[in-house]
Write a protein that holds these residues in place. Structure first.
Motif, PDB file in Angstrom:
ATOM      1  N   PHE A  16     -24.645 -15.030  -9.236  1.00  0.00           N
ATOM      2  CA  PHE A  16     -25.695 -14.021  -9.046  1.00  0.00           C
ATOM      3  C   PHE A  16     -25.139 -12.655  -8.645  1.00  0.00           C
ATOM      4  O   PHE A  16     -25.883 -11.683  -8.580  1.00  0.00           O
ATOM      5  N   HIS A  17     -23.851 -12.590  -8.306  1.00  0.00           N
ATOM      6  CA  HIS A  17     -23.256 -11.373  -7.736  1.00  0.00           C
ATOM      7  C   HIS A  17     -23.953 -11.016  -6.429  1.00  0.00           C
ATOM      8  O   HIS A  17     -24.134  -9.839  -6.087  1.00  0.00           O
ATOM      9  N   GLY A  18     -24.373 -12.052  -5.684  1.00  0.00           N
ATOM     10  CA  GLY A  18     -25.136 -11.833  -4.458  1.00  0.00           C
ATOM     11  C   GLY A  18     -24.279 -11.931  -3.212  1.00  0.00           C
ATOM     12  O   GLY A  18     -23.066 -12.153  -3.277  1.00  0.00           O
ATOM     13  N   ASN A  19     -24.927 -11.745  -2.067  1.00  0.00           N
ATOM     14  CA  ASN A  19     -24.269 -11.821  -0.763  1.00  0.00           C
ATOM     15  C   ASN A  19     -23.029 -10.942  -0.721  1.00  0.00           C
ATOM     16  O   ASN A  19     -21.929 -11.380  -0.355  1.00  0.00           O
ATOM     17  N   ARG A  20     -23.222  -9.681  -1.071  1.00  0.00           N
ATOM     18  CA  ARG A  20     -22.107  -8.735  -1.147  1.00  0.00           C
ATOM     19  C   ARG A  20     -21.433  -8.514   0.196  1.00  0.00           C
ATOM     20  O   ARG A  20     -20.242  -8.190   0.258  1.00  0.00           O
ATOM     21  N   ILE A  21     -22.184  -8.699   1.286  1.00  0.00           N
ATOM     22  CA  ILE A  21     -21.604  -8.455   2.605  1.00  0.00           C
ATOM     23  C   ILE A  21     -21.008  -9.726   3.197  1.00  0.00           C
ATOM     24  O   ILE A  21     -20.573  -9.740   4.359  1.00  0.00           O
ATOM     25  N   ASN A  22     -20.972 -10.811   2.401  1.00  0.00           N
ATOM     26  CA  ASN A  22     -20.374 -12.085   2.836  1.00  0.00           C
ATOM     27  C   ASN A  22     -20.961 -12.594   4.145  1.00  0.00           C
ATOM     28  O   ASN A  22     -20.251 -13.019   5.064  1.00  0.00           O
ATOM     29  N   SER A  23     -22.290 -12.556   4.214  1.00  0.00           N
ATOM     30  CA  SER A  23     -22.975 -13.072   5.397  1.00  0.00           C
ATOM     31  C   SER A  23     -22.769 -14.580   5.499  1.00  0.00           C
ATOM     32  O   SER A  23     -22.817 -15.303   4.510  1.00  0.00           O
ATOM     33  N   ARG A  24     -22.544 -15.044   6.706  1.00  0.00           N
ATOM     34  CA  ARG A  24     -22.380 -16.472   6.936  1.00  0.00           C
ATOM     35  C   ARG A  24     -23.700 -17.150   7.282  1.00  0.00           C
ATOM     36  O   ARG A  24     -23.738 -18.372   7.463  1.00  0.00           O
ATOM     37  N   LEU A  25     -24.743 -16.359   7.400  1.00  0.00           N
ATOM     38  CA  LEU A  25     -26.051 -16.948   7.694  1.00  0.00           C
ATOM     39  C   LEU A  25     -26.584 -17.658   6.456  1.00  0.00           C
ATOM     40  O   LEU A  25     -26.390 -17.201   5.334  1.00  0.00           O
ATOM     41  N   PRO A  26     -27.256 -18.787   6.628  1.00  0.00           N
ATOM     42  CA  PRO A  26     -27.826 -19.489   5.478  1.00  0.00           C
ATOM     43  C   PRO A  26     -28.850 -18.609   4.763  1.00  0.00           C
ATOM     44  O   PRO A  26     -29.618 -17.875   5.402  1.00  0.00           O
ATOM     45  N   TRP A  27     -28.831 -18.663   3.424  1.00  0.00           N
ATOM     46  CA  TRP A  27     -29.834 -17.952   2.650  1.00  0.00           C
ATOM     47  C   TRP A  27     -31.184 -18.633   2.848  1.00  0.00           C
ATOM     48  O   TRP A  27     -31.289 -19.869   2.803  1.00  0.00           O
ATOM     49  N   LYS A  28     -32.228 -17.846   3.078  1.00  0.00           N
ATOM     50  CA  LYS A  28     -33.581 -18.399   3.252  1.00  0.00           C
ATOM     51  C   LYS A  28     -34.535 -17.653   2.347  1.00  0.00           C
ATOM     52  O   LYS A  28     -34.536 -16.423   2.305  1.00  0.00           O
ATOM     53  N   GLY A  29     -35.359 -18.420   1.641  1.00  0.00           N
ATOM     54  CA  GLY A  29     -36.350 -17.793   0.773  1.00  0.00           C
ATOM     55  C   GLY A  29     -37.327 -16.931   1.538  1.00  0.00           C
ATOM     56  O   GLY A  29     -37.757 -15.883   1.062  1.00  0.00           O
ATOM     57  N   CYS A  30     -37.679 -17.362   2.743  1.00  0.00           N
ATOM     58  CA  CYS A  30     -38.558 -16.579   3.609  1.00  0.00           C
ATOM     59  C   CYS A  30     -37.962 -16.529   5.009  1.00  0.00           C
ATOM     60  O   CYS A  30     -37.756 -17.571   5.646  1.00  0.00           O
ATOM     61  N   ASN A  31     -37.695 -15.331   5.450  1.00  0.00           N
ATOM     62  CA  ASN A  31     -37.115 -15.103   6.768  1.00  0.00           C
ATOM     63  C   ASN A  31     -38.138 -14.363   7.611  1.00  0.00           C
ATOM     64  O   ASN A  31     -37.909 -13.245   8.073  1.00  0.00           O
ATOM     65  N   THR A  32     -39.319 -14.977   7.792  1.00  0.00           N
ATOM     66  CA  THR A  32     -40.443 -14.276   8.412  1.00  0.00           C
ATOM     67  C   THR A  32     -40.438 -14.336   9.931  1.00  0.00           C
ATOM     68  O   THR A  32     -41.052 -13.488  10.587  1.00  0.00           O
ATOM     69  N   ALA A  33     -39.776 -15.348  10.510  1.00  0.00           N
ATOM     70  CA  ALA A  33     -39.769 -15.469  11.969  1.00  0.00           C
ATOM     71  C   ALA A  33     -38.995 -14.310  12.582  1.00  0.00           C
ATOM     72  O   ALA A  33     -37.808 -14.119  12.313  1.00  0.00           O
ATOM     73  N   ASN A  34     -39.690 -13.520  13.383  1.00  0.00           N
ATOM     74  CA  ASN A  34     -39.085 -12.355  14.055  1.00  0.00           C
ATOM     75  C   ASN A  34     -38.526 -11.329  13.072  1.00  0.00           C
ATOM     76  O   ASN A  34     -37.618 -10.563  13.425  1.00  0.00           O
ATOM     77  N   PHE A  35     -39.033 -11.316  11.847  1.00  0.00           N
ATOM     78  CA  PHE A  35     -38.564 -10.319  10.883  1.00  0.00           C
ATOM     79  C   PHE A  35     -39.006  -8.930  11.345  1.00  0.00           C
ATOM     80  O   PHE A  35     -40.183  -8.718  11.670  1.00  0.00           O
ATOM     81  N   PRO A  36     -38.091  -7.967  11.388  1.00  0.00           N
ATOM     82  CA  PRO A  36     -38.441  -6.635  11.904  1.00  0.00           C
ATOM     83  C   PRO A  36     -39.363  -5.874  10.953  1.00  0.00           C
ATOM     84  O   PRO A  36     -38.941  -5.481   9.859  1.00  0.00           O
ATOM     85  N   PHE A  37     -40.600  -5.686  11.363  1.00  0.00           N
ATOM     86  CA  PHE A  37     -41.559  -4.951  10.541  1.00  0.00           C
ATOM     87  C   PHE A  37     -42.626  -4.365  11.450  1.00  0.00           C
ATOM     88  O   PHE A  37     -43.074  -5.004  12.411  1.00  0.00           O
ATOM     89  N   ASN A  38     -43.044  -3.151  11.138  1.00  0.00           N
ATOM     90  CA  ASN A  38     -44.027  -2.440  11.945  1.00  0.00           C
ATOM     91  C   ASN A  38     -45.330  -3.239  12.046  1.00  0.00           C
ATOM     92  O   ASN A  38     -45.960  -3.547  11.040  1.00  0.00           O
ATOM     93  N   TYR A  39     -45.719  -3.563  13.269  1.00  0.00           N
ATOM     94  CA  TYR A  39     -46.893  -4.420  13.480  1.00  0.00           C
ATOM     95  C   TYR A  39     -48.173  -3.749  12.989  1.00  0.00           C
ATOM     96  O   TYR A  39     -49.009  -4.384  12.341  1.00  0.00           O
ATOM     97  N   ASP A  40     -48.345  -2.473  13.299  1.00  0.00           N
ATOM     98  CA  ASP A  40     -49.568  -1.778  12.898  1.00  0.00           C
ATOM     99  C   ASP A  40     -49.722  -1.731  11.383  1.00  0.00           C
ATOM    100  O   ASP A  40     -50.837  -1.774  10.857  1.00  0.00           O
ATOM    101  N   ASP A  41     -48.586  -1.633  10.657  1.00  0.00           N
ATOM    102  CA  ASP A  41     -48.656  -1.591   9.199  1.00  0.00           C
ATOM    103  C   ASP A  41     -49.255  -2.868   8.631  1.00  0.00           C
ATOM    104  O   ASP A  41     -49.942  -2.844   7.610  1.00  0.00           O
ATOM    105  N   LYS A  42     -49.000  -3.980   9.288  1.00  0.00           N
ATOM    106  CA  LYS A  42     -49.547  -5.251   8.805  1.00  0.00           C
ATOM    107  C   LYS A  42     -51.070  -5.243   8.822  1.00  0.00           C
ATOM    108  O   LYS A  42     -51.718  -5.947   8.039  1.00  0.00           O
ATOM    109  N   ASN A  43     -51.642  -4.455   9.713  1.00  0.00           N
ATOM    110  CA  ASN A  43     -53.097  -4.398   9.838  1.00  0.00           C
ATOM    111  C   ASN A  43     -53.729  -3.257   9.038  1.00  0.00           C
ATOM    112  O   ASN A  43     -54.937  -3.020   9.145  1.00  0.00           O
ATOM    113  N   ARG A  44     -52.945  -2.554   8.268  1.00  0.00           N
ATOM    114  CA  ARG A  44     -53.468  -1.412   7.501  1.00  0.00           C
ATOM    115  C   ARG A  44     -54.561  -1.832   6.523  1.00  0.00           C
ATOM    116  O   ARG A  44     -54.542  -2.938   5.969  1.00  0.00           O
ATOM    117  N   ASP A  45     -55.470  -0.928   6.304  1.00  0.00           N
ATOM    118  CA  ASP A  45     -56.514  -1.106   5.297  1.00  0.00           C
ATOM    119  C   ASP A  45     -55.965  -0.620   3.958  1.00  0.00           C
ATOM    120  O   ASP A  45     -55.637   0.552   3.795  1.00  0.00           O
TER     121      ASP A  45
END
Length: 468
Positions: free
Chosen positions: A337-366
């Motif tokens: 895939f030519h992926g993992n360019r930074i050679n991360s040792r963390l397991p690849w996860k299809g969804c990394n939603t737990a504690n994913f950094p994202f603006n809370y207010d944006d989630k509630n946007r209309d």
């Protein structure tokens, strides 16, 4: 002399890493591990979208249409979370492959959307899939920053794939992509206005079970599960009594303090209320996404031993998502895939939603104002929602669209049954000529996963071919 000149031009393209058709050959996937032979090309790699100190790079997977790709449209696929990988999502939704039962190989997806379109899957925001930033400290993701980076991605991707600049462009996605997709389409149209030539030939957006007004979408869960008998009348009446601070007419993302403590309790613990006899929180959460099927019990140990992992419930193999997680962690797969360019040792996860950094207010946007703006610019919107999805129930989405139609004075709404392969597929609601909402019988939160044949039919006929 002519032959010699052509040879020099071809040699120059190859030296620069581009094929004679302008495609970047360095990103060409020769073959994915365990992949069957196909008659179309695949590409994957990185697009640098921020040349500043942050050094943001988004990973992409591009699949040409099965036939006559140069005369087919281009569809961008984003996915939700936030924090899920669109590239990984392609292996259980609209992409050309699904994993074998032992997750070591691939089978053809007979209902891939590349039958009618070229497909571009983008890992976003920063930190989803193989996308990353070189900046120190936690990522600062939000709706506006993601929109800006995705517009930059598309500008740079077109430079890498110049032959697709003039193609009809559709933007599609599911779940929280109900924010990402309309925002990207809006950003591309805004970019067009600043240019003397058409850069992005946006022809429509397609949304699957989209989160459009989060707080109301969560409240709609109670109505949905009450209709299934999974919430008793006492709880349902308490919800209606406690959660009266907001409705379709006064939606705001910033009235957090106005929630009563009782309503906040319902908002925070809904999945456990729906399945109060279940003591496994993971199971209860999974049932939010599919109210009628049993979720897959993850057992990567079996896969590591070469055994098969499958659980077919009502015609759907619920372990497909889990097997994709295993497949993407195989070193040979990451290399192909030519992926993992930074050679991360963390397991690849299809969804990394737990504690994913994202603006809370944006989630509630209309998101209705953005949809309204797109409709005012004559951009068709097609929405398909599975009718057994409890995460973003169709009953809530339909209310949002009635509200949008009211604001825009669109009165020519109609409801009718749509059919596929001589069977009822669901309900169709047409709001004027540009806005179409379709429910899909027994489809869950991921329509293209749980009802792939129907999803391809709807995409082809109501988006690409604009059937009314």
């Amino acid at each position: 002399m002519e032959i010699h000149g052509i040879f020099l031009i071809c040699s120059l393209f190859l030296a620069l890493g581009a094929g004679v058709d302008g495609s970047p050959m360095n990103d060409l996937i020769s073959k994915l591990p365990g992949q069957p032979d196909v008659n179309f090309r695949q590409f994957a790699g990185y697009i640098d979208v921020d040349d500043g100190a942050a050094g943001v790079s988004f990973f992409y997977y591009f699949v040409e249409a099965e036939n006559d790709s140069m005369n087919q449209p281009l569809t961008v696929w984003l996915t939700g979370g936030p924090g899920c990988s669109a590239v990984g999502d392609s292996f259980s939704s609209a992409g050309p492959f699904i994993t074998t039962k032992n997750a070591r190989g691939l089978n053809r997806n007979l209902f891939s959307w590349n039958k009618v379109s070229n497909l571009l899957f983008i890992d976003s925001p920063i930190g989803a899939g193989w996308s990353y930033s070189n900046a120190s400290g936690p990522y600062k993701n939000g709706d506006d920053s993601t929109k800006k980076l995705l517009v930059s991605f598309m500008q740079n991707w077109y430079e890498k794939y110049p032959n697709f600049k003039s193609k009809d462009l559709y933007v599609a996605g599911s779940s929280y992509a109900g924010h990402f997709v309309p925002n990207l389409a809006s950003g591309l149209l805004d970019d067009n206005k600043q240019s003397k030539e058409l850069k992005f030939n946006v022809k429509g957006i397609v949304l699957g079970n989209p989160m459009l007004r989060k707080k109301l979408d969560i409240l709609a869960r109670y109505e949905f599960f009450y209709s299934l008998g999974l919430v008793d009348s006492v709880v349902y009446e308490k919800v209606k009594k406690e959660c009266t601070a907001i409705d379709e007419n006064n939606y705001s993302s910033k009235f957090q303090a106005n929630w009563s403590s009782g309503c906040q309790m319902f908002m925070d613990s809904d999945s456990f209320i729906f399945y109060n006899s279940i003591f496994d929180p993971g199971y209860a959460s999974a049932k939010l996404f599919d109210a009628v099927r049993d979720p897959c019990v993850v057992n990567f140990t079996d896969l590591s031993l070469g055994n098969e992992l499958t659980k077919v419930s009502k015609g759907v193999d619920m372990c497909t998502l889990m097997r994709a997680d295993f497949y993407f962690n195989i070193p040979e797969v990451q290399k192909a895939f030519h992926g993992n360019r930074i050679n991360s040792r963390l397991p690849w996860k299809g969804c990394n939603t737990a504690n994913f950094p994202f603006n809370y207010d944006d989630k509630n946007r209309d998101m209705l104002p953005v949809l309204k703006s797109l409709l005012q610019q004559s951009i068709p919107i097609t929405i398909m929602s599975g009718d057994v999805d409890g995460a973003v129930p169709a009953v809530g989405t339909l209310k949002h669209l009635y509200k949008l139609a009211e604001e825009m004075n669109i009165k020519s709404t109609k409801e009718e049954v749509w059919s596929h392969e001589n069977k009822e597929g669901g309900k169709k609601y047409a709001f004027g000529d540009l806005l179409t909402f379709l429910t899909v019988i027994e489809a869950n939160h991921h329509v293209a996963f749980s009802k792939p044949s129907e999803a391809l039919y709807l995409f082809t006929n109501f988006a690409v071919n604009r059937k009314h």
